[in-house]
Motif scaffolding. Structure first.
Motif, mmCIF file in Angstrom:
data_model
loop_
_atom_site.group_PDB
_atom_site.id
_atom_site.type_symbol
_atom_site.label_atom_id
_atom_site.label_comp_id
_atom_site.label_asym_id
_atom_site.label_seq_id
_atom_site.Cartn_x
_atom_site.Cartn_y
_atom_site.Cartn_z
ATOM 1 N N LYS A 905 2.800 43.026 67.498
ATOM 2 C CA LYS A 905 4.259 43.125 67.512
ATOM 3 C C LYS A 905 4.701 43.979 66.330
ATOM 4 O O LYS A 905 3.909 44.268 65.432
ATOM 5 C CB LYS A 905 4.880 41.726 67.431
ATOM 6 C CG LYS A 905 4.703 40.906 68.709
ATOM 7 C CD LYS A 905 5.425 39.574 68.656
ATOM 8 C CE LYS A 905 6.924 39.716 68.548
ATOM 9 N NZ LYS A 905 7.528 40.373 69.744
ATOM 10 N N PRO A 906 5.967 44.411 66.330
ATOM 11 C CA PRO A 906 6.427 45.216 65.193
ATOM 12 C C PRO A 906 6.328 44.430 63.885
ATOM 13 O O PRO A 906 6.435 43.206 63.866
ATOM 14 C CB PRO A 906 7.889 45.513 65.547
ATOM 15 C CG PRO A 906 7.986 45.327 67.015
ATOM 16 C CD PRO A 906 7.012 44.247 67.356
ATOM 17 N N ASN A 916 3.765 50.095 62.418
ATOM 18 C CA ASN A 916 2.927 50.162 63.620
ATOM 19 C C ASN A 916 3.712 50.529 64.864
ATOM 20 O O ASN A 916 3.131 50.747 65.930
ATOM 21 C CB ASN A 916 2.195 48.832 63.834
ATOM 22 C CG ASN A 916 3.160 47.686 64.110
ATOM 23 O OD1 ASN A 916 4.330 47.732 63.733
ATOM 24 N ND2 ASN A 916 2.664 46.638 64.749
ATOM 25 N N THR A 917 5.038 50.593 64.764
ATOM 26 C CA THR A 917 5.874 50.965 65.909
ATOM 27 C C THR A 917 6.992 51.891 65.446
ATOM 28 O O THR A 917 7.219 52.081 64.247
ATOM 29 C CB THR A 917 6.530 49.732 66.571
ATOM 30 O OG1 THR A 917 7.388 49.101 65.630
ATOM 31 C CG2 THR A 917 5.497 48.746 67.056
ATOM 32 N N ALA A 921 12.005 50.412 68.086
ATOM 33 C CA ALA A 921 11.363 49.392 68.923
ATOM 34 C C ALA A 921 11.938 48.027 68.577
ATOM 35 O O ALA A 921 12.058 47.672 67.400
ATOM 36 C CB ALA A 921 9.862 49.409 68.714
ATOM 37 N N SER A 925 9.527 43.527 71.307
ATOM 38 C CA SER A 925 8.494 44.364 71.907
ATOM 39 C C SER A 925 7.107 43.890 71.494
ATOM 40 O O SER A 925 6.942 43.172 70.501
ATOM 41 C CB SER A 925 8.699 45.830 71.525
ATOM 42 O OG SER A 925 8.467 46.045 70.151
ATOM 43 N N THR A 929 -2.861 48.517 70.073
ATOM 44 C CA THR A 929 -3.454 49.838 69.892
ATOM 45 C C THR A 929 -4.965 49.704 69.992
ATOM 46 O O THR A 929 -5.506 48.597 69.943
ATOM 47 C CB THR A 929 -3.069 50.448 68.542
ATOM 48 O OG1 THR A 929 -3.433 49.540 67.500
ATOM 49 C CG2 THR A 929 -1.577 50.735 68.461
ATOM 50 N N TRP A 937 2.357 49.712 74.907
ATOM 51 C CA TRP A 937 3.453 48.961 74.313
ATOM 52 C C TRP A 937 4.542 48.693 75.336
ATOM 53 O O TRP A 937 4.802 49.532 76.209
ATOM 54 C CB TRP A 937 4.038 49.721 73.120
ATOM 55 C CG TRP A 937 4.599 48.799 72.080
ATOM 56 C CD1 TRP A 937 5.889 48.366 71.969
ATOM 57 C CD2 TRP A 937 3.872 48.157 71.034
ATOM 58 N NE1 TRP A 937 6.011 47.498 70.907
ATOM 59 C CE2 TRP A 937 4.787 47.356 70.305
ATOM 60 C CE3 TRP A 937 2.542 48.186 70.622
ATOM 61 C CZ2 TRP A 937 4.404 46.598 69.206
ATOM 62 C CZ3 TRP A 937 2.164 47.433 69.525
ATOM 63 C CH2 TRP A 937 3.084 46.653 68.829
ATOM 64 N N ASP A 939 8.563 46.918 75.838
ATOM 65 C CA ASP A 939 9.787 46.461 75.175
ATOM 66 C C ASP A 939 10.717 45.877 76.222
ATOM 67 O O ASP A 939 11.415 46.604 76.930
ATOM 68 C CB ASP A 939 10.464 47.625 74.455
ATOM 69 C CG ASP A 939 11.566 47.157 73.504
ATOM 70 O OD1 ASP A 939 12.058 46.027 73.688
ATOM 71 O OD2 ASP A 939 11.914 47.923 72.589
ATOM 72 N N THR A 969 3.301 56.659 67.284
ATOM 73 C CA THR A 969 4.601 56.023 67.017
ATOM 74 C C THR A 969 5.724 57.054 66.986
ATOM 75 O O THR A 969 6.867 56.729 67.328
ATOM 76 C CB THR A 969 4.567 55.227 65.699
ATOM 77 O OG1 THR A 969 4.073 56.064 64.650
ATOM 78 C CG2 THR A 969 3.674 54.020 65.826
ATOM 79 N N GLN A 972 6.678 57.374 70.460
ATOM 80 C CA GLN A 972 7.442 56.185 70.848
ATOM 81 C C GLN A 972 8.902 56.317 70.423
ATOM 82 O O GLN A 972 9.810 55.948 71.179
ATOM 83 C CB GLN A 972 6.820 54.936 70.226
ATOM 84 C CG GLN A 972 7.429 53.634 70.727
ATOM 85 C CD GLN A 972 6.796 52.424 70.078
ATOM 86 O OE1 GLN A 972 6.463 52.442 68.889
ATOM 87 N NE2 GLN A 972 6.635 51.359 70.838
#
Length: 981
Positions: A905-906, A916-917, A921, A925, A929, A937, A939, A969, A972
């Motif tokens: 998770k974030p 990591n995001t 995000a 979410s 990885t 991922w 959300d 990311t 993303q």
């Protein structure tokens, strides 16, 4: 004399009545006939030049300079009024129009035949559906939007008039020239669609022309080659053929195009309607009260040129009452002939001036009084824009017509219970339709070309008996969907025979009239009419069959005694993924494509990755699915969407975790239980009593990993004899590499190592994959089923239709579809290609809960979408909503642990580039990885699924540029940026 005066008075009175008829909305451009701009132009034009304004000549943007010079000469010498553009491409078209306008003293009006958009004439532009397909659509809003978009596109390439819409009522199935260009046989449907199309274009100040007056629908002759004759009484003509024109005139259409027809009831002389004063002046102008532009059909067509000389025939068209002469073959002669007619008293200069004013008024209405050269910048992007592609997809979906659906066979349900095959008729290789079917599940494909032998047909027929759902596509790759069925009698017999089977789905990518030539087709279980053949229609029908889209189309024409016009069945979509454009999900395609393309290019250029596969879904719509680069740095094999990647640690959330959640639903798995509760041999170990809630959240004090392969080495670097052998045997059946075979019981040593390894000192977040080695056995014990991977396929993947999600891909897929990973110089001493990259997973026989899964982005996305849907996909519930909510939340945030149960998770606080995001995000979410350079991922807050697959470990795991660039990311974040606020 008195009789003549009385007749003239009657005609005058009749004209006045119609011109003041409150039912008629007069064309808007007429207001400019006496404008200052028009007056100023008229003053500068000589009488001959005013005549020249009535002519349009053809212009091509794909011809040589000789052609261009001939056009320039007519513009300079004769001062013609306009150009009708034919073949070419947008950039060349606009460049030429700019050139022609530059040398023209009066701005030229540019026209084209764009009945289905610029694609009818220009390469690399959008083809909207033919009118026959549009006639199947219920409602007119989409057609209005299409009209607006076509108008914008025409104006963008320097054009101002579209010779459309066709409002001929196609009541003759054998019509060779109108047919698929008509909205159908129902005059009211033709009127509604024609008005919507016209109003959409005119709302953008584009001139339009209803054609082909007084109605070209009931002919079996092509007026390009001969003069068709229509032998109907006036009452029939008024009630049917003429009716749509009357209604479009009342609605305010700017132009009407005259057809080349012989209609004895309207003109007994045999004169083509284009040259007929009774038809053009007395009927269209006087009776119907039309005051807009009257345009001839092309004056080079045999229907009008047969027996008539160039120039003279154009003069006759002017005398008949036409305002604008299209495709004149000899302009100077035509002008000369009209000048003679003026001198002879056949027409007055005043009448010519009035028509010239009308044309100039049209030019002012379209904006030529403030002409500016068209800009070449961003031309392609603005023409092929996301909104236009969305309109095209919506129109195509709305046109799909389901004529039969016995037992609700479509959308296909229960993918794990069907064995599917497809046959594409009319092709000799895998069709786009068949490739699109593969998006949804496992389908075996066959092809039968138009000249298929009886032996080949019998062979395919025999193979189909092994399947319980057969999908048959009848293709037509001709430029236009003619009402001709060009297949052998053997293929017709095959279709007839398959129509009697209760498991057959027919998709007809052809003109609907061909259904009448297919015996027994009306008795088939499922029958879908798609009206035309294109990659998009093939995609949409595949999506319809599997529930990605729905269908509400109705037949616009009758098919003999089989189906009547207006017939069709409704089908709901939304069962599975829809494959569409970003705008369908409220996203900006330019931001999305440009952002992702540039970031992937940056990564490839930096040799962070040799290639990648990226998918974005929003609102259960796949809006981006693209592959980049090559499978490796040294080969020339481009990455394709069907290629599969080593998912690495994404395996954790894609294999054991969904089964664990199912078992949690069933009350068989307890998050407060520990490993020893399910694996008794862990009792009395240091793992005893550690609850799975902590283990799955990575704070169960487990070590991150164990380098199992290193424990098999002797001090001299060779492998221990009871671990590996160079050849396979009953004791050493597990292949690690060509000359490395593992002992059959080594899995027990892995479990033993996990059991014995010391714990971390503190119960805090520390990522560990050790428990995921054990979970497959726990699943087997709790389900009383084995082997584990079959449980996984049966319960999850087969139901999702995720055919590429698999362990040990070499057993199912050709090596060419499997993307290689690392060049291993320390354990296997070979290039890893087709086997799992993770050493621990390969020593588990390739099947582990920690790593080992391979997939393409499409199939992985199905699993992630099921998660976003809180456990449901394809009409099946896999996991309870409450369970997914439990597993995807962070249970220990107070312990500075951002992890969910198995899911990443974030971070609890955004840490910029080291996060990591992406910044946007949501905290709801989740995903994972993978070490090989992958990311999956989801959300649920924005209903987004994002898949990034790469092999960044090639040629070595030491290649960390993907991390340094933060590509995954950053992409993303582009996804969130593309969401229209």
């Amino acid at each position: 004399m008195k009789l003549k005066l009385a007749l003239l008075f009657t005609i005058f009175s009749y004209t006045c009545i119609f011109s003041q008829n409150p039912e008629i909305k007069q064309p808007e451009f007429l207001q400019y006939q006496q404008s200052k701009w028009v007056d100023s132009i008229m003053q500068d034009l000589s009488p001959r030049e005013r005549i020249a304004q009535l002519f349009m000549i053809p212009a091509y943007s794909n011809r040589d300079q000789t052609h261009v010079n001939s056009v320039l000469e007519l513009i300079e010498k004769e001062k013609i009024g306009g150009l009708i553009f034919m073949q070419g491409d947008p950039e060349s078209q606009l460049k030429l129009m700019n050139t022609y306008q530059l040398i023209s003293e009066v701005p030229l009006i540019g026209a084209t035949d764009a009945e289905w958009g610029l694609g009818m004439r220009l390469q690399n532009t959008i083809n909207f559906p033919y009118e026959m397909a549009l006639g199947a659509i219920q409602g007119e809003d989409l057609i209005f939007e299409m009209g607006q978009e076509i108008a914008r596109q025409l104006k963008r390439v320097g054009l101002h008039m579209n010779f459309a819409p066709v409002v001929d009522v196609n009541n003759n199935p054998d019509n060779p020239v109108i047919n698929y260009r008509s909205f159908g046989e129902d005059k009211m449907n033709v009127v509604r669609k024609g008005i919507a199309y016209m109003q959409g274009m005119q709302s953008e100040n584009l001139m339009t022309t209803a054609k082909h007056f007084p109605g070209h629908g009931d002919t079996d002759t092509d007026s390009h080659y001969d003069l068709p004759q229509i032998n109907h009484k006036r009452t029939r003509l008024d009630s049917l053929e003429i009716y749509p024109f009357k209604k479009l005139i009342e609605a305010g259409i700017t132009g009407v195009m005259i057809a080349h027809l012989d209609i004895p009831e309207l003109d007994s002389t045999g004169m083509p309607s284009t040259l007929s004063k009774p038809i053009v002046t007395e009927l269209l102008k006087n009776e119907l009260g039309f005051q807009g532009l009257i345009v001839t059909d092309a004056m080079n067509m045999k229907g009008v040129t047969k027996g008539n000389d160039p120039g003279i025939v154009d003069k006759d068209a002017i005398l008949a009452g036409n305002d604008l002469i299209e495709f004149t073959e000899d302009v100077p002669k035509a002008i000369d002939e009209i000048e003679k007619a003026i001198k002879q008293g056949l027409i007055s200069q005043k009448e010519i001036d009035a028509r010239c004013r009308k044309i100039l008024a049209a030019k002012q209405w379209v904006g030529l009084d403030h002409y500016q050269p068209g800009k070449l910048e961003n031309l392609d992007k603005e023409i092929n824009n996301g909104q236009a592609r969305l309109i095209l997809q919506k129109l195509t979906e709305a046109s799909l017509t389901v004529l039969k659906n016995e037992n609700q066979l479509i959308p296909i349900q229960k993918l794990d219970q069907v064995k599917m095959a497809s046959v594409s008729i009319g092709v000799d290789q895998k069709s786009h339709f068949q490739k699109s079917l593969d998006w949804y599940g496992k389908v075996k494909h066959f092809q039968l070309p138009v000249d298929a032998s009886e032996k080949l047909i019998d062979s395919v027929k025999a193979k189909l008996k092994g399947y319980n759902v057969n999908i048959i596509g009848l293709h037509d790759f001709s430029i236009r969907p003619q009402n001709i069925l060009k297949i052998s009698e053997e293929l017709k017999n095959f279709i007839t025979e398959m129509s009697s089977e209760d498991n057959t789905i027919f998709a007809i990518f052809k003109n609907p009239y061909v259904l009448n030539d297919l015996e027994n087709i009306e008795n088939s279980n499922v029958l879908i009419e798609a009206y035309q053949d294109s990659p998009l229609t093939e995609e949409m029908v595949a999506q319809l069959i599997f529930g990605g889209v729905g269908a509400k189309g109705r037949l616009p024409v009758s098919i003999g005694d089989k189906f009547k016009a207006g017939y069709g069945l409704d089908l709901e979509g939304g069962l599975r993924f829809q494959y569409t454009v970003p705008e369908a999900a409220g996203m900006d395609s330019e931001i999305l494509y440009k952002g992702i393309d540039s970031l992937v290019k940056q990564a490839i250029d930096a040799r962070a990755i040799p290639g990648a596969q990226i998918l974005v879904a929003k609102d259960e719509k796949i809006v981006f699915y693209k592959s980049y680069g090559f499978q490796s740095y040294t080969d020339t094999i481009a990455v394709e969407n069907e290629d599969i990647y080593d998912l690495a640690s994404i395996t954790k959330i894609s294999s054991t975790l969904p089964l664990v959640m199912q078992l949690y639903d069933e009350g068989k798995f307890d998050l407060n239980a520990s490993i020893d509760d399910y694996l008794p041999y862990f009792k009395n170990s240091n793992k005893e009593g550690i609850p799975f809630r902590q283990i799955l959240a990575h704070q169960g004090r487990l070590q991150p990993w164990i380098p199992y392969w290193k424990t098999t080495l002797r001090n001299n670097g060779s492998f221990k004899w009871n671990t590996f052998q160079k050849d396979s045997s009953a004791r050493f059946p597990l292949k690690i590499s060509d000359d490395l075979w593992l002992h059959r019981n080594y899995k027990k040593k892995i479990y033993s190592a996990i059991k014995k390894i010391p714990l971390e000192k503190e119960a805090k977040y520390k990522y560990s994959g050790l428990a995921f080695y054990l979970l497959p056995e726990i699943v087997e014990r709790l389900t009383n089923e084995s082997p584990f991977e079959e449980v996984l396929y049966d319960r999850i993947y087969n139901k999702l239709g995720a055919t590429s999600l698999t362990y040990n891909p070499m057993e199912k897929f050709p090596i060419s579809r499997i993307v290689p990973t690392e060049n291993d110089f320390f354990f296997r001493h070979e290039n890893i290609h087709g086997n799992v990259h993770d050493e621990g997973a390969i020593m588990m026989g390739g099947v582990s809960g920690n790593a080992g899964l391979f997939a393409n982005a499409n199939d992985l996305a199905k699993l992630m979408q099921m998660y976003v849907n809180m456990g449901e996909y394809g009409g099946e519930r896999f996991i309870e909503t409450s369970t997914l909510e439990e597993f995807t939340k962070a249970p220990f945030p107070d312990n500075d642990n951002h992890r969910g149960l198995g899911f990443d998770k974030p971070y609890l606080e955004y840490k910029g580039e080291s996060s990591n995001t992406a910044k946007d995000a949501s905290m709801d979410s989740f995903g994972h990885t993978g070490f090989t350079g992958t990311m999956a991922w989801a959300d649920p807050e924005t209903n987004i699924v994002y898949i990034f697959l790469s092999n960044r470990v090639l040629p070595t795991r030491d290649n960390t540029r993907l991390y340094q660039l933060n590509t995954r990311t950053n992409i993303q974040q582009v996804i969130y940026d593309a969401i229209k606020k």
